[in-house]
Design an enzyme around this catalytic site. Structure first.
Site, PDB file in Angstrom:
ATOM      1  N   ARG A 162      50.516  51.498  11.894  1.00 22.42           N
ATOM      2  CA  ARG A 162      49.778  51.704  10.628  1.00 22.42           C
ATOM      3  C   ARG A 162      50.144  53.057   9.999  1.00 22.42           C
ATOM      4  O   ARG A 162      49.285  53.753   9.455  1.00 22.42           O
ATOM      5  CB  ARG A 162      48.263  51.648  10.822  1.00 22.42           C
ATOM      6  CG  ARG A 162      47.760  50.403  11.492  1.00 22.42           C
ATOM      7  CD  ARG A 162      47.890  49.175  10.579  1.00 22.42           C
ATOM      8  NE  ARG A 162      47.364  48.041  11.302  1.00 22.42           N
ATOM      9  CZ  ARG A 162      48.095  47.289  12.145  1.00 22.42           C
ATOM     10  NH1 ARG A 162      49.384  47.519  12.291  1.00 22.42           N
ATOM     11  NH2 ARG A 162      47.542  46.273  12.780  1.00 22.42           N
ATOM     12  N   SER A 232      39.858  46.318   9.437  1.00 21.25           N
ATOM     13  CA  SER A 232      39.636  47.205  10.585  1.00 21.25           C
ATOM     14  C   SER A 232      39.405  48.617  10.077  1.00 21.25           C
ATOM     15  O   SER A 232      40.265  49.179   9.392  1.00 21.25           O
ATOM     16  CB  SER A 232      40.859  47.207  11.499  1.00 21.25           C
ATOM     17  OG  SER A 232      41.106  45.899  11.934  1.00 21.25           O
ATOM     18  N   GLU A 335      41.253  54.104  10.075  1.00 22.26           N
ATOM     19  CA  GLU A 335      42.505  53.584   9.528  1.00 22.26           C
ATOM     20  C   GLU A 335      42.408  53.601   7.997  1.00 22.26           C
ATOM     21  O   GLU A 335      43.399  53.701   7.287  1.00 22.26           O
ATOM     22  CB  GLU A 335      42.689  52.144  10.041  1.00 22.26           C
ATOM     23  CG  GLU A 335      43.934  51.460   9.575  1.00 22.26           C
ATOM     24  CD  GLU A 335      44.010  50.006  10.063  1.00 22.26           C
ATOM     25  OE1 GLU A 335      43.656  49.723  11.211  1.00 22.26           O
ATOM     26  OE2 GLU A 335      44.425  49.164   9.248  1.00 22.26           O
TER      27      GLU A 335
HETATM   28  C1  LIG Z   1      39.310  41.593   5.356  1.00 25.73           C
HETATM   29  C2  LIG Z   1      40.460  42.534   5.569  1.00 25.73           C
HETATM   30  C3  LIG Z   1      41.385  42.272   6.558  1.00 25.73           C
HETATM   31  C4  LIG Z   1      42.473  43.133   6.772  1.00 25.73           C
HETATM   32  N1  LIG Z   1      43.357  42.835   7.761  1.00 25.73           N
HETATM   33  C5  LIG Z   1      44.396  43.657   8.004  1.00 25.73           C
HETATM   34  C6  LIG Z   1      45.341  43.357   9.044  1.00 25.73           C
HETATM   35  O1  LIG Z   1      45.249  42.347   9.727  1.00 25.73           O
HETATM   36  N2  LIG Z   1      46.362  44.231   9.243  1.00 25.73           N
HETATM   37  C7  LIG Z   1      46.515  45.366   8.492  1.00 25.73           C
HETATM   38  O2  LIG Z   1      47.470  46.120   8.723  1.00 25.73           O
HETATM   39  N3  LIG Z   1      45.655  45.653   7.484  1.00 25.73           N
HETATM   40  C8  LIG Z   1      44.602  44.843   7.236  1.00 25.73           C
HETATM   41  N4  LIG Z   1      43.710  45.146   6.230  1.00 25.73           N
HETATM   42  C9  LIG Z   1      43.860  46.400   5.481  1.00 25.73           C
HETATM   43  C10 LIG Z   1      44.589  46.256   4.115  1.00 25.73           C
HETATM   44  O3  LIG Z   1      44.528  44.955   3.639  1.00 25.73           O
HETATM   45  C11 LIG Z   1      46.049  46.715   4.188  1.00 25.73           C
HETATM   46  O4  LIG Z   1      46.118  48.061   4.608  1.00 25.73           O
HETATM   47  C12 LIG Z   1      46.788  46.568   2.850  1.00 25.73           C
HETATM   48  O5  LIG Z   1      48.146  46.876   2.995  1.00 25.73           O
HETATM   49  C13 LIG Z   1      46.215  47.469   1.759  1.00 25.73           C
HETATM   50  O6  LIG Z   1      46.813  47.062   0.546  1.00 25.73           O
HETATM   51  P1  LIG Z   1      46.170  47.400  -0.852  1.00 25.73           P
HETATM   52  O7  LIG Z   1      47.099  46.905  -1.890  1.00 25.73           O
HETATM   53  O8  LIG Z   1      44.780  46.908  -0.917  1.00 25.73           O
HETATM   54  O9  LIG Z   1      46.191  49.012  -0.798  1.00 25.73           O
HETATM   55  P2  LIG Z   1      45.104  50.062  -1.294  1.00 25.73           P
HETATM   56  O10 LIG Z   1      43.911  49.982  -0.413  1.00 25.73           O
HETATM   57  O11 LIG Z   1      44.901  49.943  -2.755  1.00 25.73           O
HETATM   58  O12 LIG Z   1      45.890  51.426  -0.979  1.00 25.73           O
HETATM   59  C14 LIG Z   1      46.107  51.846   0.348  1.00 25.73           C
HETATM   60  C15 LIG Z   1      46.846  53.190   0.348  1.00 25.73           C
HETATM   61  O13 LIG Z   1      48.161  53.013  -0.138  1.00 25.73           O
HETATM   62  C16 LIG Z   1      48.387  53.842  -1.298  1.00 25.73           C
HETATM   63  N5  LIG Z   1      49.202  53.051  -2.219  1.00 25.73           N
HETATM   64  C17 LIG Z   1      48.869  51.874  -2.795  1.00 25.73           C
HETATM   65  N6  LIG Z   1      49.906  51.395  -3.497  1.00 25.73           N
HETATM   66  C18 LIG Z   1      50.912  52.293  -3.379  1.00 25.73           C
HETATM   67  C19 LIG Z   1      52.252  52.360  -3.885  1.00 25.73           C
HETATM   68  N7  LIG Z   1      52.773  51.389  -4.635  1.00 25.73           N
HETATM   69  N8  LIG Z   1      52.992  53.465  -3.587  1.00 25.73           N
HETATM   70  C20 LIG Z   1      52.480  54.462  -2.797  1.00 25.73           C
HETATM   71  N9  LIG Z   1      51.230  54.441  -2.288  1.00 25.73           N
HETATM   72  C21 LIG Z   1      50.455  53.361  -2.573  1.00 25.73           C
HETATM   73  C22 LIG Z   1      47.000  54.143  -1.832  1.00 25.73           C
HETATM   74  O14 LIG Z   1      46.977  55.349  -2.584  1.00 25.73           O
HETATM   75  C23 LIG Z   1      46.207  54.238  -0.549  1.00 25.73           C
HETATM   76  O15 LIG Z   1      46.367  55.496   0.040  1.00 25.73           O
HETATM   77  C24 LIG Z   1      42.625  44.289   5.978  1.00 25.73           C
HETATM   78  C25 LIG Z   1      41.700  44.546   4.945  1.00 25.73           C
HETATM   79  C26 LIG Z   1      40.636  43.677   4.739  1.00 25.73           C
HETATM   80  C27 LIG Z   1      39.662  43.950   3.637  1.00 25.73           C
END
Ligand SMILES: Cc1cc2nc3c(=O)[nH]c(=O)nc-3n(C[C@H](O)[C@H](O)[C@H](O)COP(=O)(O)OP(=O)(O)OC[C@H]3O[C@@H](n4cnc5c(N)ncnc54)[C@H](O)[C@@H]3O)c2cc1C
Length: 339
Positions: A162, A232, A335
């Protein structure tokens, strides 16, 4: 390009925190992104995807950027592989659904993880024995300081659990605009994790693995459309093997796994312990603080059960960390990104 002022971020984070942003700007091309970076030079900037790995702790007094670039295309192929370049704003699960439909494999174990392509390469998302880094060939990004484009190879992204360079030395310095994946034309299913193999059954295909992953996830994890969460909340701690051995004398049933060492080799002195087990042993499973709850089906997940405020989530997380530290002498850390 879309620019709005003083807007609620409620629809833009899966924890459903009702905080405000001074400016929200959405771009549809790299040129528009560069123009926004120029226009708002000096302002605090936050690039978001689907907001599924964030906890907004207060209003954001700056510019929240979001991408409306959502295309994917094949950039190269040979007899064995196909290279797909996806834009940052594409929903990762939509990409995976399309690839599975075409019989292209590599990402199917990551099905149903919320979020967009750009953030998945920041976070190195992982599930069911696969991490994004296993198939990421390279990442294209734009420098926030001067708009210059840079291509990062997989090695240059410095991926870990991660983790990536974009969360460490380059935090807040680059916006990922494109991710190139190297994917398989010949399916090599990865079914060693948990009960995935039995859920998939015989003659697996990328699509049948995707469907099995989705079924398992739906049983364990909250649906973002129904219950606010960021998945998580804590990372699984990695401790020296001596520490794990010490705990195993007191808790012989404690689950534990050999973890990659700092040199990247298995089993040379580090152990990963599931944070969910530690939290459950401290009695937190299902418990609430204010409107925040330690999810009753999976204690690693904190949920917004009843109009939780950011403080409710922060306080619950802190109380859990404190108890785990006191009982086991292990520091667990979020995380989720606190903003
Ligand atoms: C129900 C649920 C289940 C999940 N299951 C998992 C799982 O199984 N495995 C796992 O790894 N994660 C899981 N996650 C966590 C999450 O979905 C991931 O971390 C996902 O990649 C976040 O994507 P996002 O677009 O929502 O990012 P955001 O939450 O919008 O951003 C996350 C971070 O990335 C930065 N960021 C966003 N876009 C960019 C970009 N283009 N360039 C640079 N920085 C950027 C943001 O500033 C922030 O710091 C889960 C979340 C939920 C709600």
């Amino acid at each position: 390009m879309l620019i709005r002022e003083n807007i609620s971020l409620l629809p833009f984070n899966t924890f459903r925190m009702d905080v405000k942003a001074k400016i929200f700007a959405e771009y549809s091309s790299v040129e528009e992104l560069r123009a926004l970076l120029e226009q708002y030079k000096g302002e605090p900037l936050l690039h978001i995807g689907a907001g599924s790995n964030l906890l907004f702790t207060k209003d954001f007094d700056g510019v929240v950027l979001h991408s409306a670039m959502r295309r994917a295309r094949c950039v190269s192929e040979d007899a064995d592989y196909v290279w797909i370049e996806a834009e940052n704003g594409l929903v990762l699960d939509e990409l995976i659904a399309q690839l599975c439909d075409m019989g292209i494999s590599g990402l199917e174990n990551l099905s149903y993880i919320p979020g967009e392509v750009g953030a998945s390469a920041v976070q190195n998302v992982g599930a069911y024995g696969v991490e994004a880094k296993d198939v990421i060939e390279s990442v294209r990004a734009v420098s926030i300081a001067d708009g210059a484009e840079r291509i990062f190879s997989n090695a240059e992204c410095q991926y870990g659990y991660r983790d990536s360079i974009f969360k460490n030395s380059l935090r807040g310095k680059y916006i990922i605009t494109h991710v190139v994946y190297r994917l398989n034309k010949h399916f090599e299913p990865k079914l060693n994790y948990g009960n995935l193999s039995s859920e998939v059954g015989f003659n697996p295909t990328p699509m049948s693995v995707r469907e099995a992953v989705i079924r398992i996830r739906q049983q364990k994890l909250p649906e973002v459309s129904e219950l606010g969460s960021a998945g998580s909340f804590f990372k699984n701690p990695v401790v020296p093997k001596e520490k794990a051995d010490e705990l195993l004398k007191l808790y012989p049933d404690m689950p534990h796994y050999n973890a990659p060492s700092l040199e990247g080799r298995e089993g040379v002195g580090l152990c990963k312990i599931p944070a969910a087990w530690l939290i459950e042993q401290c009695g937190w499973k299902g418990k609430m603080m204010g409107g925040a709850q330690c999810y009753e089906k999976q204690p690693l997940v904190l949920v917004n059960r009843n109009n939780a405020t950011p403080e409710d989530i922060v306080n619950l997380a802190a109380a859990i960390c404190k108890d785990v530290k006191e009982k086991f002498g292990i520091a667990i850390s979020p995380e989720v990104n606190y903003i």
